[in-house]
Design a protein around this motif. Structure first.
Motif, PDB file in Angstrom:
ATOM      1  N   LYS A 305      -0.568 -12.881   5.258  1.00 47.34           N
ATOM      2  CA  LYS A 305      -0.348 -12.805   3.802  1.00 47.34           C
ATOM      3  C   LYS A 305      -1.644 -12.673   3.004  1.00 47.34           C
ATOM      4  CE  LYS A 305       0.115 -17.808   3.085  1.00 47.34           C
ATOM      5  NZ  LYS A 305       1.040 -18.879   2.737  1.00 47.34           N
ATOM      6  N   ASP A 306      -2.774 -12.972   3.649  1.00 44.82           N
ATOM      7  CA  ASP A 306      -4.052 -12.730   2.964  1.00 44.82           C
ATOM      8  C   ASP A 306      -4.455 -11.260   3.004  1.00 44.82           C
ATOM      9  OD1 ASP A 306      -4.200 -15.338   2.345  1.00 44.82           O
ATOM     10  OD2 ASP A 306      -5.700 -15.850   3.885  1.00 44.82           O
ATOM     11  N   GLN A 307      -3.761 -10.533   3.835  1.00 44.91           N
ATOM     12  CA  GLN A 307      -4.072  -9.105   3.914  1.00 44.91           C
ATOM     13  C   GLN A 307      -3.297  -8.354   2.831  1.00 44.91           C
ATOM     14  OE1 GLN A 307      -3.538  -7.656   7.914  1.00 44.91           O
ATOM     15  NE2 GLN A 307      -4.917  -9.209   8.781  1.00 44.91           N
ATOM     16  N   LEU A 308      -3.829  -7.192   2.496  1.00 42.05           N
ATOM     17  CA  LEU A 308      -3.302  -6.466   1.335  1.00 42.05           C
ATOM     18  C   LEU A 308      -2.876  -5.037   1.657  1.00 42.05           C
ATOM     19  CD1 LEU A 308      -6.082  -7.423  -1.237  1.00 42.05           C
ATOM     20  CD2 LEU A 308      -3.649  -7.980  -1.495  1.00 42.05           C
ATOM     21  N   VAL A 309      -1.787  -4.651   1.051  1.00 42.96           N
ATOM     22  CA  VAL A 309      -1.467  -3.234   0.917  1.00 42.96           C
ATOM     23  C   VAL A 309      -1.588  -2.948  -0.570  1.00 42.96           C
ATOM     24  CG1 VAL A 309       0.210  -1.419   1.375  1.00 42.96           C
ATOM     25  CG2 VAL A 309       0.301  -3.561   2.688  1.00 42.96           C
ATOM     26  N   ILE A 310      -2.416  -2.021  -0.941  1.00 48.01           N
ATOM     27  CA  ILE A 310      -2.621  -1.735  -2.370  1.00 48.01           C
ATOM     28  C   ILE A 310      -2.085  -0.348  -2.687  1.00 48.01           C
ATOM     29  CG2 ILE A 310      -4.285  -1.673  -4.279  1.00 48.01           C
ATOM     30  CD1 ILE A 310      -6.146  -3.394  -2.690  1.00 48.01           C
ATOM     31  N   ILE A 311      -1.401  -0.270  -3.814  1.00 45.87           N
ATOM     32  CA  ILE A 311      -0.957   1.045  -4.305  1.00 45.87           C
ATOM     33  C   ILE A 311      -1.418   1.196  -5.738  1.00 45.87           C
ATOM     34  CG2 ILE A 311       1.065   1.125  -2.795  1.00 45.87           C
ATOM     35  CD1 ILE A 311       2.803   0.372  -5.196  1.00 45.87           C
ATOM     36  N   GLY A 312      -1.599   2.437  -6.146  1.00 47.71           N
ATOM     37  CA  GLY A 312      -2.050   2.622  -7.518  1.00 47.71           C
ATOM     38  C   GLY A 312      -2.036   4.064  -7.985  1.00 47.71           C
ATOM     39  N   GLY A 313      -2.348   4.173  -9.248  1.00 49.22           N
ATOM     40  CA  GLY A 313      -2.517   5.451  -9.921  1.00 49.22           C
ATOM     41  C   GLY A 313      -3.214   5.101 -11.217  1.00 49.22           C
ATOM     42  N   HIS A 314      -3.721   6.102 -11.904  1.00 42.87           N
ATOM     43  CA  HIS A 314      -4.412   5.732 -13.148  1.00 42.87           C
ATOM     44  C   HIS A 314      -3.458   5.845 -14.325  1.00 42.87           C
ATOM     45  CE1 HIS A 314      -5.138   9.762 -14.944  1.00 42.87           C
ATOM     46  NE2 HIS A 314      -5.143  10.166 -13.692  1.00 42.87           N
ATOM     47  N   LEU A 315      -3.577   4.868 -15.194  1.00 40.51           N
ATOM     48  CA  LEU A 315      -2.686   4.780 -16.343  1.00 40.51           C
ATOM     49  C   LEU A 315      -3.288   5.479 -17.558  1.00 40.51           C
ATOM     50  CD1 LEU A 315       0.020   3.564 -17.175  1.00 40.51           C
ATOM     51  CD2 LEU A 315      -1.138   1.404 -17.638  1.00 40.51           C
ATOM     52  N   GLU A 386     -13.194  -9.568   1.395  1.00 40.78           N
ATOM     53  CA  GLU A 386     -11.878  -8.966   1.167  1.00 40.78           C
ATOM     54  C   GLU A 386     -11.786  -7.526   1.661  1.00 40.78           C
ATOM     55  OE1 GLU A 386     -10.289  -9.443  -2.896  1.00 40.78           O
ATOM     56  OE2 GLU A 386      -8.625 -10.380  -1.816  1.00 40.78           O
ATOM     57  N   GLN A 387     -12.938  -6.859   1.789  1.00 35.05           N
ATOM     58  CA  GLN A 387     -12.923  -5.464   2.261  1.00 35.05           C
ATOM     59  C   GLN A 387     -12.200  -5.369   3.591  1.00 35.05           C
ATOM     60  OE1 GLN A 387     -14.468  -4.035   5.037  1.00 35.05           O
ATOM     61  NE2 GLN A 387     -14.656  -1.849   4.504  1.00 35.05           N
ATOM     62  N   ALA A 388     -12.371  -6.407   4.414  1.00 30.86           N
ATOM     63  CA  ALA A 388     -11.789  -6.392   5.759  1.00 30.86           C
ATOM     64  C   ALA A 388     -10.285  -6.651   5.740  1.00 30.86           C
ATOM     65  CB  ALA A 388     -12.489  -7.444   6.615  1.00 30.86           C
ATOM     66  N   LYS A 389      -9.775  -7.022   4.581  1.00 30.35           N
ATOM     67  CA  LYS A 389      -8.370  -7.450   4.530  1.00 30.35           C
ATOM     68  C   LYS A 389      -7.413  -6.437   3.908  1.00 30.35           C
ATOM     69  CE  LYS A 389      -9.269 -12.316   4.886  1.00 30.35           C
ATOM     70  NZ  LYS A 389      -9.054 -13.661   4.348  1.00 30.35           N
ATOM     71  N   VAL A 390      -7.974  -5.305   3.499  1.00 26.67           N
ATOM     72  CA  VAL A 390      -7.101  -4.295   2.906  1.00 26.67           C
ATOM     73  C   VAL A 390      -6.664  -3.323   3.989  1.00 26.67           C
ATOM     74  CG1 VAL A 390      -6.823  -2.560   1.114  1.00 26.67           C
ATOM     75  CG2 VAL A 390      -8.380  -4.502   0.751  1.00 26.67           C
ATOM     76  N   SER A 391      -5.383  -3.310   4.276  1.00 26.42           N
ATOM     77  CA  SER A 391      -4.892  -2.413   5.319  1.00 26.42           C
ATOM     78  C   SER A 391      -4.974  -0.965   4.861  1.00 26.42           C
ATOM     79  CB  SER A 391      -3.450  -2.770   5.680  1.00 26.42           C
ATOM     80  OG  SER A 391      -2.981  -1.886   6.678  1.00 26.42           O
ATOM     81  N   ALA A 392      -4.484  -0.698   3.647  1.00 26.09           N
ATOM     82  CA  ALA A 392      -4.545   0.679   3.148  1.00 26.09           C
ATOM     83  C   ALA A 392      -4.361   0.693   1.648  1.00 26.09           C
ATOM     84  CB  ALA A 392      -3.457   1.537   3.800  1.00 26.09           C
ATOM     85  N   TYR A 393      -4.880   1.749   1.041  1.00 28.88           N
ATOM     86  CA  TYR A 393      -4.640   2.020  -0.379  1.00 28.88           C
ATOM     87  C   TYR A 393      -3.942   3.370  -0.498  1.00 28.88           C
ATOM     88  CZ  TYR A 393      -5.174   3.538  -5.134  1.00 28.88           C
ATOM     89  OH  TYR A 393      -4.890   4.018  -6.387  1.00 28.88           O
ATOM     90  N   TYR A 394      -2.824   3.384  -1.217  1.00 28.53           N
ATOM     91  CA  TYR A 394      -2.079   4.632  -1.445  1.00 28.53           C
ATOM     92  C   TYR A 394      -2.126   5.001  -2.926  1.00 28.53           C
ATOM     93  CZ  TYR A 394      -0.210   3.520   3.141  1.00 28.53           C
ATOM     94  OH  TYR A 394      -0.087   3.213   4.471  1.00 28.53           O
ATOM     95  N   PHE A 493       6.468   3.705   2.825  1.00 27.33           N
ATOM     96  CA  PHE A 493       5.102   3.590   3.352  1.00 27.33           C
ATOM     97  C   PHE A 493       4.581   2.163   3.165  1.00 27.33           C
ATOM     98  CE2 PHE A 493       2.632   7.527   4.497  1.00 27.33           C
ATOM     99  CZ  PHE A 493       3.740   8.312   4.781  1.00 27.33           C
ATOM    100  N   VAL A 494       4.814   1.617   1.997  1.00 32.64           N
ATOM    101  CA  VAL A 494       4.320   0.268   1.703  1.00 32.64           C
ATOM    102  C   VAL A 494       5.031  -0.741   2.605  1.00 32.64           C
ATOM    103  CG1 VAL A 494       4.191  -1.538  -0.052  1.00 32.64           C
ATOM    104  CG2 VAL A 494       3.667   0.833  -0.653  1.00 32.64           C
ATOM    105  N   TYR A 495       6.336  -0.586   2.730  1.00 29.20           N
ATOM    106  CA  TYR A 495       7.101  -1.458   3.625  1.00 29.20           C
ATOM    107  C   TYR A 495       6.489  -1.455   5.020  1.00 29.20           C
ATOM    108  CZ  TYR A 495      10.798  -2.657   6.955  1.00 29.20           C
ATOM    109  OH  TYR A 495      11.490  -3.193   8.002  1.00 29.20           O
TER     110      TYR A 495
END
Lengths: 515, 515
Positions: A305-315, A386-394, A493-495
């Motif tokens: 749970k300390d690991q992250l999947v991050i998603i984003g776009g610019h607002l 934290e860099q080591a804990k991000v699995s992926a950014y979409y 993908f996030v799932y």
């Protein structure tokens, strides 16, 4: 191994596999049902565009959209939803009045948009149009003392019409095949000036800078510049820096090609053109900070749970319209992704975080600083834990077109994984994996510090011909079916990124820039 | 016949033929050289569009264009060049200020054009937008006393985007072949209302009329209606009658689909939309006459010089742009045709007359009344002597596309003649003769009294998608190569019509309408 043991093991393996497959299939079905049949993506896009208005970096419109998004994330049940400051950006700016017309040889209101971060006219102005002919700085001398209260323009060629080709296209099968068959590209060559030698570029820049200063000194009423675009479509840019220390410039209107060329033809034919204009713009300096919108669905696996999947776009967007395809589309899809995952009752192993960037249009600042604050510095490659804990950014930021696949961004090991995840979406047009990089948007900020960062392949639609940064980037240009498809695939993908045992494979860390 | 005499006769025939052919070929070469390589058609179009401005019937812009055309015809050496009154039309009208914006929930200047012959706002106005929901006249009661100073709109569907098809097209070979193979069409059926029954049409018209009156009674500040068109393209219409006795209506803005739908979505979502506007329009009532521009190259054959070849196009346009493709294009081509024929030193047998019509957009009035004044009355089929002296009328009014052939308008006997005249232009894409009729423009006025009247087949370009009656009908949309080709072919047609021994064959006189 005797036969009995072999079969017992086989049975156990098959049971485990099918149990997994069954869970996945159920989740896929629920994501599809929520994303395709119970979508709220257009409602979200409506609030980001029509209701919020233009969302230029640090503008009131962006603030409205950010506040709405934070509130909406909370309403949907996300945690830690907030506007997170990322550092100093600069001045906000918005248009508060925009009127310009030619009044001689006859009346005609023109289609023109103030360049971002330029001042207004300080009330109504009226004056003759003067054509400035200058190939070098010294050519300006002849205009000294003659331009006060005038409207000035340069002699530039008209835009080329695109009328025999459709504005909008989708990627063809052959284009997708070519992408799929691409081999890793060699390191990019240093970019060079494409027109003229180094000398001519330098002198052009010097002239441009001198002109800007000269116009202010002379007290011109208004500068007209020709916008890219045809049929009244105006692609906008900025006309001054957003820095709080930026130099004063003259008011400047980016004018539709049709209107610019009409005025230019008249002036060149010796026919007096008179104009009136009333432009009011406001600078906002009370908060120079930039902000990103964040929110989370917390992870539930004690180990992950300390690991992250991050998603984003610019607002953030440009100011001439409501930035529907650039990038309310991507923002709405990512918000919808969060909504879908929450609504289907998904309890992720890893934490899922959405971040909606700001100041992307000025240089990916919102994501660059977010990465700098949380994960590491691409200049020194000094990384944070934290860099080591991000699995992926979409990321999603190529307009309203549906997802056709993924750019691996050189991350070959991610290919087979994505291939598997895309399999259920082949009938919806999304099946292409390309080793290619794509640039220009916020996944680059993650890639720069060694975090797997991906942008999806999207159909181009009329992004490059009509909407991207233009006054035509409005809600009408959004394709509902495409956005629903994209949100559904992103949710899947996030799932999967959240559930798989391993983090996503990484490329070797980028080398520290030599310079 | 002995062999000697036969050969002598043959030789004589061949010599005569080749002498003729040589003259014709020389003239063709000179026309092509003048029309294709020394063209002034774009210069002419520039004066009709950019310099004159919008050319709505009886507007100052049309007057400027007419005066310029008369003067230019004289300059080129035409005789009898003048503005010829054709009868009473009605009021002139022009826009003198056009500004509208939403000011809440944020500022955004909208793309909108005053409907022709509507009044202005009598100074700046500011008010909230009110959505009128009315299926029948009685539904208006609930708004009584509530609309003073408001901006009103109706709930209508958005326009359909055309983005996956090109705006501009040319006629394909198969389309041209189909036209060439067409058989004469049966007499046209009486037109019927296409949507709903007679009852629903009647009640819709009653509602529209009631709304118009209600808005004036209530004192609404401004009516918004949605224009046809996408991407900020606004196709314009009139919002009131041009008659000097016309009833007062409320100020009305035809609004781009994007802006109309944005405001509508906000209002329907319960979000308050406030607007400001400042519209000034001027009615011109000092001269209610309509005028056509005429000019001639006099005939030189004592037996034929009383006979006429007439060419024309309408000079009037709608008001939102400069009517470049509708129909400065046709007017410029016909003026250029006269210039070419004069410049190559052509001394025609028959008199060549150009007439540039006015008030075409309101019902072909300029040509109808010209025909009534000179040639006869289509209602009674009482004809004037001059009717018998017009060999043919050629019209150009389908945009900027080049000539691909001729509509015979049912005049089968003209087919082989035109086929021969088009032969030298096959390599320029003009070779199709169709028995088909085409409608909507001024050749109909001639056809109606039995004078052979023809409109050329032209490539559609982006006429129907982008320019026809729209705010995008500007000089930029003109295709120089197409206009040069058209003027060259028209000049060749006029040359031949003037020189041939016989007048052009005629169809039987139309029957007098029963009613």
């Amino acid at each position: 191994m005797n036969r009995k043991i072999f079969y017992a093991l086989l049975l156990s393996a098959v049971t485990t596999l099918s149990a997994f497959a069954q869970t996945d299939q159920q989740m896929l079905d629920r994501i599809k049902e929520e994303g395709l049949n119970k979508s709220e993506v257009m409602q979200t896009a409506f609030y980001l565009t029509d209701v919020s208005g233009p969302r230029l970096a640090n503008s009131p419109g962006l603030k409205r959209a950010q506040d709405w998004a934070v509130n909406q994330l909370k309403t949907w049940g996300m945690v830690k939803a907030t506007r997170e400051p990322w550092g100093k950006f600069g001045k906000g700016w918005e248009v508060q009045k925009n009127y310009a017309a030619i009044t001689a040889p006859y009346y005609h209101a023109i289609v023109a948009i103030p360049k971002a971060w330029t001042p207004g006219t300080n009330g109504p102005v009226k004056g003759n149009v003067v054509l400035i002919k200058a190939d070098s700085v010294s050519d300006l001398d002849k205009y000294k003392g003659t331009l006060k209260g005038k409207i000035v323009m340069l002699d530039v060629k008209g835009n080329v019409e695109n009328t025999f080709r459709p504005d909008a296209t989708r990627l063809t099968d052959s284009a997708l095949t070519a992408m799929a068959n691409a081999t890793p590209a060699p390191a990019r060559q240093q970019r060079r000036a494409t027109t003229g030698g180094r000398g001519s570029l330098a002198s052009m820049l010097a002239l441009r800078s001198a002109l800007s200063k000269f116009y202010v000194q002379e007290g011109v009423a208004l500068v007209l510049s020709q916008a890219r675009g045809t049929d009244g479509t105006v692609f906008t840019t900025n006309g001054a820096s957003y820095a709080d220390t930026a130099k004063t410039v003259a008011p400047e209107l980016e004018t539709s090609g049709e209107d610019y060329q009409r005025i230019l033809r008249l002036v060149k034919a010796g026919i007096k053109v008179e104009m009136e204009a009333d432009i009011k713009t406001q600078f906002l300096t009370n908060d120079l900070q930039g902000y990103d919108v964040v929110g989370e669905i917390p992870g539930t696996d004690s180990k992950l749970k300390d690991q992250l999947v991050i998603i984003g776009g610019h607002l953030d967007s440009w100011h001439a319209a409501t930035g529907a395809t650039d990038n309310a589309a991507g923002s709405a899809v990512m918000l919808e992704t969060m909504r879908i995952l929450k609504r289907v009752g998904f309890k992720p192993r890893r934490t899922i975080r959405i971040v909606l960037w700001s100041s992307e249009e000025q240089g990916l600042w919102g994501s660059r600083y977010y990465v700098l604050n949380h994960f590491g510095d691409p200049k020194t490659m000094v990384l944070k834990p934290e860099q080591a804990k991000v699995s992926a950014y979409y990321n999603l930021d190529n307009g309203t077109g549906k997802i056709r696949g993924v750019y691996l961004q050189g991350n070959q090991a991610a290919g087979p994984i994505f291939q598997q995840w895309l399999a259920p979406f082949k009938d919806m047009g999304a099946g292409t994996i390309t080793i290619n990089n794509t640039g220009g948007t916020d996944h680059l900020s993650f890639d720069a510090v060694g975090i797997p960062g991906f942008q999806f392949i999207q159909d181009n639609m009329d992004y490059s011909t009509r909407t991207h940064h233009s006054n035509q980037d409005t809600y009408d240009k959004l394709s509902e079916a495409d956005l629903k498809q994209a949100a559904t695939i992103t949710a899947w993908f996030v799932y999967n990124t959240s559930q798989r045992d391993e983090m996503m494979p990484r490329k070797p860390l980028p080398e520290v820039a030599k310079n």
